[in-house]
Motif scaffolding. Structure first.
Motif, PDB file in Angstrom:
ATOM      1  N   SER A  62       0.810  -1.218   0.000  1.00 51.32           N
ATOM      2  CA  SER A  62       0.000   0.000   0.000  1.00 51.32           C
ATOM      3  C   SER A  62       0.846   1.271   0.000  1.00 51.32           C
ATOM      4  O   SER A  62       0.374   2.329  -0.386  1.00 51.32           O
ATOM      5  N   GLU A  63       2.127   1.187   0.408  1.00 45.71           N
ATOM      6  CA  GLU A  63       2.978   2.379   0.366  1.00 45.71           C
ATOM      7  C   GLU A  63       3.108   2.919  -1.059  1.00 45.71           C
ATOM      8  O   GLU A  63       3.388   4.097  -1.255  1.00 45.71           O
ATOM      9  N   GLY A  64       2.950   2.025  -2.022  1.00 50.29           N
ATOM     10  CA  GLY A  64       3.185   2.444  -3.400  1.00 50.29           C
ATOM     11  C   GLY A  64       2.000   3.118  -4.054  1.00 50.29           C
ATOM     12  O   GLY A  64       2.158   3.804  -5.070  1.00 50.29           O
ATOM     13  N   PHE A  65       0.784   2.945  -3.476  1.00 46.30           N
ATOM     14  CA  PHE A  65      -0.428   3.398  -4.165  1.00 46.30           C
ATOM     15  C   PHE A  65      -0.398   4.867  -4.544  1.00 46.30           C
ATOM     16  O   PHE A  65      -0.623   5.240  -5.695  1.00 46.30           O
ATOM     17  N   LEU A  66      -0.144   5.679  -3.537  1.00 44.74           N
ATOM     18  CA  LEU A  66      -0.210   7.123  -3.763  1.00 44.74           C
ATOM     19  C   LEU A  66       0.812   7.542  -4.815  1.00 44.74           C
ATOM     20  O   LEU A  66       0.500   8.296  -5.750  1.00 44.74           O
ATOM     21  N   ILE A  67       2.030   7.014  -4.670  1.00 44.14           N
ATOM     22  CA  ILE A  67       3.084   7.400  -5.607  1.00 44.14           C
ATOM     23  C   ILE A  67       2.772   6.880  -6.996  1.00 44.14           C
ATOM     24  O   ILE A  67       3.061   7.532  -8.010  1.00 44.14           O
ATOM     25  N   LEU A  68       2.136   5.704  -7.069  1.00 47.92           N
ATOM     26  CA  LEU A  68       1.733   5.181  -8.381  1.00 47.92           C
ATOM     27  C   LEU A  68       0.806   6.172  -9.074  1.00 47.92           C
ATOM     28  O   LEU A  68       0.977   6.490 -10.256  1.00 47.92           O
ATOM     29  N   ILE A  69      -0.163   6.680  -8.305  1.00 46.76           N
ATOM     30  CA  ILE A  69      -1.113   7.624  -8.907  1.00 46.76           C
ATOM     31  C   ILE A  69      -0.411   8.916  -9.314  1.00 46.76           C
ATOM     32  O   ILE A  69      -0.610   9.433 -10.415  1.00 46.76           O
ATOM     33  N   VAL A  70       0.446   9.412  -8.413  1.00 47.76           N
ATOM     34  CA  VAL A  70       1.154  10.653  -8.735  1.00 47.76           C
ATOM     35  C   VAL A  70       2.040  10.453  -9.970  1.00 47.76           C
ATOM     36  O   VAL A  70       2.058  11.280 -10.889  1.00 47.76           O
ATOM     37  N   ALA A  71       2.740   9.327  -9.998  1.00 49.15           N
ATOM     38  CA  ALA A  71       3.637   9.071 -11.133  1.00 49.15           C
ATOM     39  C   ALA A  71       2.848   8.951 -12.423  1.00 49.15           C
ATOM     40  O   ALA A  71       3.254   9.477 -13.466  1.00 49.15           O
ATOM     41  N   LEU A  72       1.688   8.282 -12.363  1.00 48.21           N
ATOM     42  CA  LEU A  72       0.865   8.169 -13.572  1.00 48.21           C
ATOM     43  C   LEU A  72       0.339   9.540 -13.996  1.00 48.21           C
ATOM     44  O   LEU A  72       0.293   9.861 -15.184  1.00 48.21           O
ATOM     45  N   LEU A  73      -0.038  10.356 -12.990  1.00 53.36           N
ATOM     46  CA  LEU A  73      -0.522  11.702 -13.311  1.00 53.36           C
ATOM     47  C   LEU A  73       0.552  12.511 -14.025  1.00 53.36           C
ATOM     48  O   LEU A  73       0.268  13.278 -14.938  1.00 53.36           O
ATOM     49  N   LEU A  74       1.800  12.331 -13.596  1.00 52.72           N
ATOM     50  CA  LEU A  74       2.877  13.091 -14.226  1.00 52.72           C
ATOM     51  C   LEU A  74       3.330  12.455 -15.536  1.00 52.72           C
ATOM     52  O   LEU A  74       3.769  13.144 -16.449  1.00 52.72           O
ATOM     53  N   GLY A  75       3.208  11.130 -15.619  1.00 49.45           N
ATOM     54  CA  GLY A  75       3.779  10.430 -16.767  1.00 49.45           C
ATOM     55  C   GLY A  75       2.845  10.297 -17.951  1.00 49.45           C
ATOM     56  O   GLY A  75       3.278  10.464 -19.103  1.00 49.45           O
ATOM     57  N   THR A  76       1.553   9.999 -17.703  1.00 44.53           N
ATOM     58  CA  THR A  76       0.663   9.727 -18.840  1.00 44.53           C
ATOM     59  C   THR A  76       0.488  10.927 -19.781  1.00 44.53           C
ATOM     60  O   THR A  76       0.357  10.709 -20.989  1.00 44.53           O
ATOM     61  N   PRO A  77       0.484  12.184 -19.280  1.00 42.23           N
ATOM     62  CA  PRO A  77       0.395  13.280 -20.261  1.00 42.23           C
ATOM     63  C   PRO A  77       1.562  13.262 -21.244  1.00 42.23           C
ATOM     64  O   PRO A  77       1.369  13.525 -22.432  1.00 42.23           O
ATOM     65  N   SER A  78       2.759  12.915 -20.754  1.00 44.29           N
ATOM     66  CA  SER A  78       3.894  12.820 -21.689  1.00 44.29           C
ATOM     67  C   SER A  78       3.636  11.754 -22.732  1.00 44.29           C
ATOM     68  O   SER A  78       3.977  11.920 -23.905  1.00 44.29           O
ATOM     69  N   LEU A  79       3.032  10.629 -22.290  1.00 43.76           N
ATOM     70  CA  LEU A  79       2.749   9.555 -23.247  1.00 43.76           C
ATOM     71  C   LEU A  79       1.817  10.057 -24.345  1.00 43.76           C
ATOM     72  O   LEU A  79       2.027   9.804 -25.529  1.00 43.76           O
ATOM     73  N   SER A  80       0.758  10.787 -23.929  1.00 44.90           N
ATOM     74  CA  SER A  80      -0.188  11.294 -24.933  1.00 44.90           C
ATOM     75  C   SER A  80       0.502  12.276 -25.866  1.00 44.90           C
ATOM     76  O   SER A  80       0.264  12.263 -27.079  1.00 44.90           O
ATOM     77  N   LEU A  81       1.348  13.137 -25.299  1.00 45.12           N
ATOM     78  CA  LEU A  81       2.003  14.162 -26.124  1.00 45.12           C
ATOM     79  C   LEU A  81       2.961  13.539 -27.134  1.00 45.12           C
ATOM     80  O   LEU A  81       2.929  13.863 -28.318  1.00 45.12           O
TER      81      LEU A  81
END
Lengths: 59, 214, 221, 243
Positions: free
Chosen positions: C124-143
């Protein structure tokens, strides 16, 4: 000579590495030359046809 | 005043036309004719700025039209082979979008008036996927009335239109010209445009030019 | 700006009315992740070890899959020409379409990710960071993907080609995305990775609309 | 009509190519012979890796070449996009398969070198991983070149791709290095320049020269082929359109 070919026991790695490298380079060079020749042949044939056509249309 | 000079068009590796020039003044119309592949569509796309000429000049009111793509685009409407009608949006929404994206007035009354000019008011609430080819074309034409622009570039606008719709287009073009607008259109000669300049593009193909020189 | 919002809204309403399209991307994401326990076995410690990597790889693939359609329909029905001729610069048009695309496909992935993290036994320690990382990373993927989507317009074999062009460029996002989550779980450094992901985002925000617009222009010629 | 690059006959280029080609071939043959001789006879065996270190003299120059070719492609693409010079586009297109061949060689020789060192054919070492990604970039470029019927479109699309890829190469390299230090710090070669002994550096550099000369020679052959192919396409279009 035999000792040299053995490469201190690494013959199975050293020789294939060099063989593959120069083999692939030779293959690429050959393919490029063949491509040039084939295209040139095709061009000669087509331009000969075109000349015949032009002479026909001139008459 | 919309002018082009010494335009050369190369598509793929083929020289489509060369040394082509034209000039249309406000209120004028230019009709492009020529056989398939002579470059009518290419010339219209060139006039729209979508296609860059290999050489030549194009001027809009004395200013270089090839310089600033966005500036030139804001002066014109282009109707191509596709009608850009989204199947899931209603006719009204379709036209409203295209008017809005050009920064035009997007109140429904304005858009309905535009639709009415092509007898499509009754279609306003119908989703695009139910429209026939002719209806789609009419919606596309209504779009260019909804957001005014001085230059209309119409590529075979009469395709899929019945006689009644063609006469509506006729009227729309007339009104546009009376207001000082310019129309350039390509056609298979089934539309009657008064006092139009005719430009036969095949005159500018390499073959014709060679024959002329010989 | 008004027209930017206008274009985003139009793409959003198109996506919502076509409903299934963006749903399918999320379903693909879920199925791709679910295949892993079936493939490597259900042992919790194994799954936990690979969870962040699997979720990120699946996110990469889903983002890429959905990108094929980004410009395709507009290209086919003539809308793209008209968008190019609208008063909006093409770069802004690209940005607007990417924004709408990310809202309809990137966000649902992020919403689904925690559920998948549970399935993959992630700690569960990873959950929050997973979401934050996806929030920061997925826009780059789309771009980044938008550039590829513009380049393949009108080509043969669009979809496979797109993955060939785009996936290698996704590697940095994958590496730092996974590393941030693993860092958070293992109790190491993870802020640096998140900062780098943010840097990628800003960098691609600055550069890709430009390349994407160039790609669209050559497709429209 | 001076603007019609594509119809212009690149006579000057062909003349120049004819002059350079024999020299490039000669440089390649000489430097490859000298390089091979030095690699096998004057360079010492590595005190840890023994004779297997001799693979370095093809592996390292090949991986240099893979980066070099991608750089050439990116520069040529930029020239072709900005100045629309037709030869730039032709050279970028002709470089791609050569670059892909060298990249593949870097991987294959790396693997042959890694087997005796690590005991497996493949290890996710930072250098090999970066080269692998570079191979993907080369393949993507070639795939995009081949995906269009219209040569002009293919050239423009792949030029944009080459530039985007080129901007990404250092980022990918940085990411892979970071990832590698997290997972396993082992690497076969560390090319830190100063630490390498001249007796090993010389054969490396001479082999690099040999590869560069080979590149120039094959590039010119391929460019000439592309130019003839252009002429063939124009003839075909004439047949269709009667222009």
């Amino acid at each position: 000579m035999g000792e040299f070919l053995e490469m201190g026991g690494y013959a199975a790695f050293v020789w294939p590495a060099y063989g593959l490298s120069f083999g692939l380079l030779a293959l690429l060079a050959w393919l490029s030359l063949k491509g040039l020749k084939d295209t040139q042949k095709m061009f000669d044939r087509l331009s000969a046809d075109a000349e015949i056509d032009e002479r026909k249309s001139d008459k | 005043m919309f002018q082009g000079k010494d335009l050369i068009c190369i598509r793929g590796e083929r020289l489509v036309f060369t040394g082509l020039g034209f000039s249309v003044s406000p209120g004028g119309a230019l009709v492009l004719i020529g056989p398939n592949g002579s470059g009518k569509s290419s010339l219209l796309r060139m006039m729209a700025g979508l296609l860059k000429p290999a050489a030549g000049k194009m001027e809009w009111n004395g200013e270089n039209a090839l310089d600033d793509f966005d500036e030139h685009a804001s002066n014109l409407h282009y109707v191509g082979h596709h009608d850009a009608v989204k199947p899931v949006l209603s006719v009204l929404e379709n036209v409203r979008f295209w008017a809005g994206v050009r920064g035009a007035e997007i109140d429904d009354k304005n858009i309905l008036t535009a639709l009415d000019a092509f007898d499509s008011k009754h279609l306003a609430d119908i989703p695009g996927r139910f429209l026939s080819a002719g209806q789609k074309r009419r919606v596309n034409l209504a779009r260019i009335i909804a957001a005014p622009a001085p230059l209309w570039l119409l590529d075979e606008p009469t395709t899929a239109l019945d006689r009644a719709s063609i006469s509506l287009l006729d009227k729309a073009i007339k009104r546009h010209r009376e207001g000082g607008g310019i129309v350039v259109l390509s056609t298979h000669a089934d539309i009657d445009i008064e006092a139009a300049t005719i430009l036969d593009i095949s005159d500018y193909s390499l073959k014709k030019i060679k024959q002329g020189a010989a | 700006m008004k027209q930017f919002a206008f274009l985003v809204r139009r793409d959003l309403s198109l996506a919502f009315r076509q409903g299934m399209d963006s749903m399918m991307v999320v379903v693909f994401f879920v199925i791709a992740v679910v295949l892993f326990p079936l493939g490597v076995g259900p042992e919790p410690s194994t799954l936990a070890r690979i969870s962040s990597g699997v979720i990120w790889v699946a996110a990469l693939l889903s983002a890429m899959l959905s990108l094929e359609r980004l410009f395709q329909t507009d290209y086919e029905d003539g809308s793209l020409e008209l968008l190019a001729l609208s008063s909006l610069p093409l770069e802004v048009t690209v940005l607007a379409k990417v924004t709408a695309h990310w809202i309809t496909t990137g966000l649902p992935l992020i919403v689904a990710a925690p559920v998948l993290a549970v399935l993959m036994q992630m700690e569960s320690e990873g959950f929050l960071i997973l979401i934050v990382a996806l929030l920061l990373g997925t826009p780059s993927l789309s771009l980044i993907g938008a550039v590829g989507a513009a380049l393949i317009l009108g080509s043969r074999r669009g979809g496979v080609l797109l993955s060939l062009l785009v996936l290698p460029l996704y590697i940095p996002v994958l590496i730092f995305g996974v590393s941030a989550v693993d860092g958070a779980i293992g109790g190491y450094e993870f802020k640096a990775q998140l900062l780098i992901l943010g840097g990628f985002f800003i960098g691609s925000l600055a550069l890709t609309p430009w390349a994407g617009a160039a790609g669209l222009r050559q497709a429209l010629e | 009509m001076a603007d019609l690059h594509r119809f212009a006959n690149p006579t000057r280029f062909l003349k120049l190519a004819g002059l350079i080609q024999p020299w490039a071939l000669a440089v390649f043959l000489i430097s490859a012979t000298v390089g091979l001789y030095m690699a096998f006879f004057t360079a010492p065996a590595d005190y840890q890796q023994g004779e297997s270190a001799r693979i370095m003299y093809v592996h390292v120059p090949a991986s240099w070449m893979s980066m070099f070719c991608y750089t050439v492609m990116a520069v040529a693409s930029a020239v072709s996009l900005i100045w629309k010079h037709p030869l730039a586009d032709v050279s970028a297109r002709a470089t791609a398969p050569i670059g892909a061949a060298f990249t593949f060689l870097a991987l294959a020789t790396g693997s042959l070198w890694g087997k005796p060192m690590w005991g497996t054919w493949w290890v996710w070492d930072a250098r090999l991983t970066s080269v692998l990604v570079l191979l993907f970039l080369h393949i993507g470029y070639m795939a995009l070149q081949g995906a269009f019927d219209d040569r002009v479109r293919a050239a423009k699309a792949s030029a944009i791709l080459a530039l985007v890829g080129f901007v990404n190469v250092p980022i990918i390299k940085f990411s892979v290095d970071w990832w590698n230090t997290l997972h396993q710090p082992a690497s076969v070669v560390k090319m830190s320049g100063s630490s390498i002994h001249p007796s090993m550096l010389w054969p490396l550099l001479i082999m690099a020269i040999a590869f560069k000369a080979y590149y120039v020679w094959v590039l010119l052959v391929r460019m000439r082929q592309e130019l003839v192919a252009n002429k063939v396409r124009i003839l075909r279009l004439k047949q269709v359109h009667g222009g």
